[in-house]
Write a protein that holds these residues in place. Structure first.
Motif, mmCIF file in Angstrom:
data_model
loop_
_atom_site.group_PDB
_atom_site.id
_atom_site.type_symbol
_atom_site.label_atom_id
_atom_site.label_comp_id
_atom_site.label_asym_id
_atom_site.label_seq_id
_atom_site.Cartn_x
_atom_site.Cartn_y
_atom_site.Cartn_z
ATOM 1 N N TYR A 31 39.068 10.962 -20.242
ATOM 2 C CA TYR A 31 38.656 10.760 -18.859
ATOM 3 C C TYR A 31 37.167 10.456 -18.809
ATOM 4 N N THR A 32 36.751 9.581 -17.933
ATOM 5 C CA THR A 32 35.334 9.324 -17.692
ATOM 6 C C THR A 32 35.062 9.479 -16.208
ATOM 7 N N TRP A 33 33.876 9.975 -15.880
ATOM 8 C CA TRP A 33 33.478 10.137 -14.487
ATOM 9 C C TRP A 33 32.002 9.825 -14.361
ATOM 10 N N ASN A 34 31.559 9.556 -13.135
ATOM 11 C CA ASN A 34 30.161 9.233 -12.887
ATOM 12 C C ASN A 34 29.289 10.458 -13.125
ATOM 13 N N ALA A 35 28.158 10.252 -13.779
ATOM 14 C CA ALA A 35 27.206 11.333 -13.993
ATOM 15 C C ALA A 35 26.548 11.694 -12.668
ATOM 16 N N LYS A 46 21.288 6.814 -14.384
ATOM 17 C CA LYS A 46 20.125 6.290 -15.098
ATOM 18 C C LYS A 46 20.295 4.803 -15.396
ATOM 19 N N GLY A 47 21.386 4.228 -14.958
ATOM 20 C CA GLY A 47 21.658 2.814 -15.182
ATOM 21 C C GLY A 47 21.432 2.020 -13.903
ATOM 22 N N THR A 48 22.110 0.889 -13.804
ATOM 23 C CA THR A 48 22.041 0.056 -12.609
ATOM 24 C C THR A 48 23.323 0.245 -11.809
ATOM 25 N N SER A 49 23.401 -0.425 -10.675
ATOM 26 C CA SER A 49 24.609 -0.312 -9.862
ATOM 27 C C SER A 49 25.797 -0.997 -10.539
ATOM 28 N N MET A 50 25.513 -1.967 -11.391
ATOM 29 C CA MET A 50 26.587 -2.663 -12.097
ATOM 30 C C MET A 50 27.002 -1.942 -13.382
ATOM 31 N N LEU A 51 26.158 -1.039 -13.886
ATOM 32 C CA LEU A 51 26.459 -0.298 -15.101
ATOM 33 C C LEU A 51 26.008 1.153 -14.917
ATOM 34 N N PRO A 52 26.761 1.930 -14.122
ATOM 35 C CA PRO A 52 26.343 3.308 -13.839
ATOM 36 C C PRO A 52 26.516 4.216 -15.063
ATOM 37 N N THR A 53 25.770 5.300 -15.062
ATOM 38 C CA THR A 53 25.854 6.283 -16.135
ATOM 39 C C THR A 53 27.162 7.051 -16.008
ATOM 40 N N LYS A 54 27.880 7.154 -17.102
ATOM 41 C CA LYS A 54 29.184 7.833 -17.125
ATOM 42 C C LYS A 54 29.141 9.014 -18.077
ATOM 43 N N ARG A 55 30.025 9.957 -17.847
ATOM 44 C CA ARG A 55 30.243 11.075 -18.771
ATOM 45 C C ARG A 55 31.658 10.952 -19.293
#
Length: 91
Positions: free
Chosen positions: A65-69, A73-82
Motif C-alpha cells: 500500500y502507498t499513501w500520501n506523506a 516534499k515533491g511537486t503537485s505532479m509527483l507528491p511524496t509517498k509512503r
C-alpha cells in the motif's frame, strides 16, 4: 448500543493492542470493516493474526500500500509517498 458506539469501542481496543500502526479505520453500516496501515511486514502479520483471532471465520488480507506523506516534499505532479502495508477485513 448503537452501531457507531460499537465501532468506536473496537477502534480504541485495536489502538491499545501494542502493535505499531500508521492509521486504524473501523467503519461500516451493515458489517464491520477494519483497515490498518503499517510500515513493516512484521507488524502487518501481527495485525493479521490478531484480527483472525478476534473475528472468527473472517478473511484478513495483507497487501502492499502507498499513501500520501503528511508533508509533501515533491511537486503537485509527483507528491511524496509512503510505502507500507494495508491489513483489511470485512466481517
Amino acid at each position: 448500543m448503537d452501531k457507531q458506539k460499537l465501532l468506536a469501542d473496537m477502534k480504541s481496543k485495536l489502538e491499545s493492542a501494542g502493535i505499531p500502526y500508521e492509521s486504524i479505520q473501523v467503519f461500516g453500516a451493515i458489517c464491520c470493516n477494519v483497515h490498518i496501515t503499517c510500515l513493516s511486514i512484521d507488524a502487518a502479520e501481527k495485525w493479521s493474526q490478531l484480527l483472525v483471532g478476534v473475528f472468527k471465520g473472517a478473511q484478513v488480507r495483507v497487501a502492499d500500500y502507498t499513501w500520501n506523506a503528511s508533508k509533501n516534499k515533491g511537486t503537485s505532479m509527483l507528491p511524496t509517498k509512503r510505502r507500507g502495508y494495508l491489513v483489511a477485513l470485512a466481517a
